[in-house]
Motif scaffolding. Structure first.
Motif, PDB file in Angstrom:
ATOM      1  N   GLY A  98     -34.643  12.267 -20.742  1.00 39.63           N
ATOM      2  CA  GLY A  98     -35.428  13.331 -21.325  1.00 39.63           C
ATOM      3  C   GLY A  98     -36.174  14.150 -20.296  1.00 39.63           C
ATOM      4  N   LEU A  99     -35.914  13.888 -19.016  1.00 39.78           N
ATOM      5  CA  LEU A  99     -36.584  14.628 -17.951  1.00 39.78           C
ATOM      6  C   LEU A  99     -36.058  16.065 -17.871  1.00 39.78           C
ATOM      7  N   PRO A 100     -36.828  16.979 -17.317  1.00 36.26           N
ATOM      8  CA  PRO A 100     -36.356  18.356 -17.157  1.00 36.26           C
ATOM      9  C   PRO A 100     -35.100  18.406 -16.293  1.00 36.26           C
ATOM     10  N   ALA A 101     -34.218  19.351 -16.613  1.00 41.32           N
ATOM     11  CA  ALA A 101     -32.963  19.514 -15.890  1.00 41.32           C
ATOM     12  C   ALA A 101     -32.746  20.996 -15.606  1.00 41.32           C
ATOM     13  N   PRO A 102     -31.864  21.312 -14.660  1.00 39.75           N
ATOM     14  CA  PRO A 102     -31.640  22.725 -14.323  1.00 39.75           C
ATOM     15  C   PRO A 102     -31.093  23.561 -15.476  1.00 39.75           C
ATOM     16  N   HIS A 103     -30.416  22.905 -16.443  1.00 37.64           N
ATOM     17  CA  HIS A 103     -29.761  23.608 -17.550  1.00 37.64           C
ATOM     18  C   HIS A 103     -29.661  22.630 -18.709  1.00 37.64           C
ATOM     19  N   PRO A 104     -29.646  23.100 -19.966  1.00 32.16           N
ATOM     20  CA  PRO A 104     -29.539  22.157 -21.102  1.00 32.16           C
ATOM     21  C   PRO A 104     -28.288  21.285 -21.067  1.00 32.16           C
ATOM     22  N   ASN A 105     -27.194  21.779 -20.496  1.00 32.58           N
ATOM     23  CA  ASN A 105     -25.953  20.998 -20.429  1.00 32.58           C
ATOM     24  C   ASN A 105     -25.775  20.454 -19.012  1.00 32.58           C
ATOM     25  N   THR A 106     -26.536  19.430 -18.691  1.00 28.41           N
ATOM     26  CA  THR A 106     -26.541  18.904 -17.323  1.00 28.41           C
ATOM     27  C   THR A 106     -26.158  17.435 -17.319  1.00 28.41           C
ATOM     28  N   VAL A 107     -25.445  17.030 -16.261  1.00 26.87           N
ATOM     29  CA  VAL A 107     -25.040  15.636 -16.103  1.00 26.87           C
ATOM     30  C   VAL A 107     -25.195  15.235 -14.635  1.00 26.87           C
ATOM     31  N   ARG A 108     -25.623  14.013 -14.439  1.00 26.61           N
ATOM     32  CA  ARG A 108     -25.679  13.426 -13.090  1.00 26.61           C
ATOM     33  C   ARG A 108     -24.646  12.314 -13.030  1.00 26.61           C
ATOM     34  N   PHE A 109     -23.744  12.416 -12.058  1.00 26.91           N
ATOM     35  CA  PHE A 109     -22.717  11.410 -11.835  1.00 26.91           C
ATOM     36  C   PHE A 109     -23.153  10.454 -10.739  1.00 26.91           C
ATOM     37  N   GLU A 110     -22.924   9.177 -10.967  1.00 22.61           N
ATOM     38  CA  GLU A 110     -22.994   8.157  -9.928  1.00 22.61           C
ATOM     39  C   GLU A 110     -21.642   7.465  -9.925  1.00 22.61           C
ATOM     40  N   LEU A 111     -20.929   7.569  -8.817  1.00 25.67           N
ATOM     41  CA  LEU A 111     -19.561   7.085  -8.736  1.00 25.67           C
ATOM     42  C   LEU A 111     -19.427   6.066  -7.610  1.00 25.67           C
ATOM     43  N   TRP A 112     -18.636   5.040  -7.866  1.00 27.63           N
ATOM     44  CA  TRP A 112     -18.395   3.999  -6.873  1.00 27.63           C
ATOM     45  C   TRP A 112     -16.898   3.801  -6.676  1.00 27.63           C
ATOM     46  N   LYS A 113     -16.496   3.674  -5.413  1.00 33.17           N
ATOM     47  CA  LYS A 113     -15.124   3.331  -5.057  1.00 33.17           C
ATOM     48  C   LYS A 113     -15.200   2.392  -3.868  1.00 33.17           C
ATOM     49  N   ILE A 130     -19.066  26.290 -14.531  1.00 34.82           N
ATOM     50  CA  ILE A 130     -19.960  25.219 -14.116  1.00 34.82           C
ATOM     51  C   ILE A 130     -20.803  25.657 -12.931  1.00 34.82           C
ATOM     52  N   HIS A 131     -21.877  24.910 -12.717  1.00 32.26           N
ATOM     53  CA  HIS A 131     -22.745  25.117 -11.561  1.00 32.26           C
ATOM     54  C   HIS A 131     -23.124  23.747 -11.023  1.00 32.26           C
ATOM     55  N   VAL A 132     -22.680  23.439  -9.823  1.00 31.87           N
ATOM     56  CA  VAL A 132     -23.019  22.177  -9.163  1.00 31.87           C
ATOM     57  C   VAL A 132     -24.220  22.423  -8.268  1.00 31.87           C
ATOM     58  N   GLN A 133     -25.304  21.658  -8.511  1.00 27.96           N
ATOM     59  CA  GLN A 133     -26.558  21.869  -7.783  1.00 27.96           C
ATOM     60  C   GLN A 133     -26.795  20.881  -6.652  1.00 27.96           C
ATOM     61  N   GLN A 134     -26.237  19.659  -6.772  1.00 23.60           N
ATOM     62  CA  GLN A 134     -26.497  18.642  -5.753  1.00 23.60           C
ATOM     63  C   GLN A 134     -25.253  17.803  -5.499  1.00 23.60           C
ATOM     64  N   LEU A 135     -25.037  17.463  -4.239  1.00 18.20           N
ATOM     65  CA  LEU A 135     -24.055  16.473  -3.821  1.00 18.20           C
ATOM     66  C   LEU A 135     -24.790  15.458  -2.955  1.00 18.20           C
TER      67      LEU A 135
END
Length: 233
Positions: A98-113, A130-135
């Motif tokens: 529920g924290l503020p995000a850059p846009h209402p349709n935002t997702v944070r990925f955490e990926l492991w390989k 789409i708009h990617v804000q962080q890597l």
């Protein structure tokens, strides 16, 4: 947001009910997969705003899973993405914030390989765009519309000059470049959107430059598979 083309107005060919909640989600997840450089063994996706509110009703969950499998927006397998992920051995979980995000349709990925972990923060901004804000916590400003080189390197004088010279010698035009760093002389990330994709030979040349740690190619052309074409870190 930088306007790229009419795609952002009319939207893509797609499977699913919503260009923002389905097509955009697929494209975000494909960028995340290409940033990792392979299909993840495990993925955690934290959804914000409207994504969190309607993720199952609009098929956002299936779209995100499908993108991690490198399916395109119109792939007929999207409705069964959970089953395909299970068959592929990819573990997936969803979380909500529920924290503020850059846009209402935002997702944070955490990926492991294996021992590698990557993060990406991005938003679906309408019409499948789409708009990617962080890597990996570095700030970027990516659209996924153009082939993109992502370079991890040390913040040393001459590094970016050597990179741009190599691209120019290969007759590759830079459309947009964004640089962020953790501190002076520290680790830096440079993202370069180009008018044409870099060849494996060019990437090998870039990897040989001093102070270069890692290179990834993000290319969302239909059927493109960065981990198959560019099988190196």
């Amino acid at each position: 947001m930088r306007f790229k083309d009419v795609f952002s107005i009319i939207g893509p060919a797609m499977t699913g009910p919503s260009s923002s909640h389905t097509a955009g989600a697929v494209r975000l997840a494909r960028v995340a997969r290409h940033w990792l450089g392979a299909q993840p063994d495990r993925a955690r996706m934290t959804l914000y705003g409207s994504f969190a509110d309607t993720y199952k009703g609009h098929g956002t969950d299936l779209a995100l899973i499908a993108g991690l499998l490198n399916y395109d927006t119109d792939d007929s397998r999207i409705p069964d993405a959970e089953q395909w992920a299970e068959q592929a051995g990819m573990a997936v979980e969803f979380a909500f914030s529920g924290l503020p995000a850059p846009h209402p349709n935002t997702v944070r990925f955490e990926l492991w390989k294996g021992g590698d972990q990557r993060t990406l923060l991005g938003s679906s901004i309408g019409g499948g765009s789409i708009h990617v804000q962080q890597l990996n916590e570095f700030r970027v400003n990516l659209t996924g519309e153009l082939p993109t080189l992502v370079l991890l390197h040390s913040d040393k004088p001459g590094t970016l000059g050597a990179v741009t010279s190599a691209l120019g010698a290969a007759d590759i035009n830079i459309a947009y470049m964004h640089v962020d760093r953790k501190g002076r002389d520290g680790e830096a990330l440079t993202a370069i959107e180009m008018d044409s994709p870099a060849t494996p030979e060019l990437i090998a040349k870039l990897r040989s430059l001093p102070h270069m740690y890692e290179i990834k190619m993000i290319h969302l052309k239909k059927g493109a598979e960065s981990d198959a074409i560019y099988p190196f870190a």
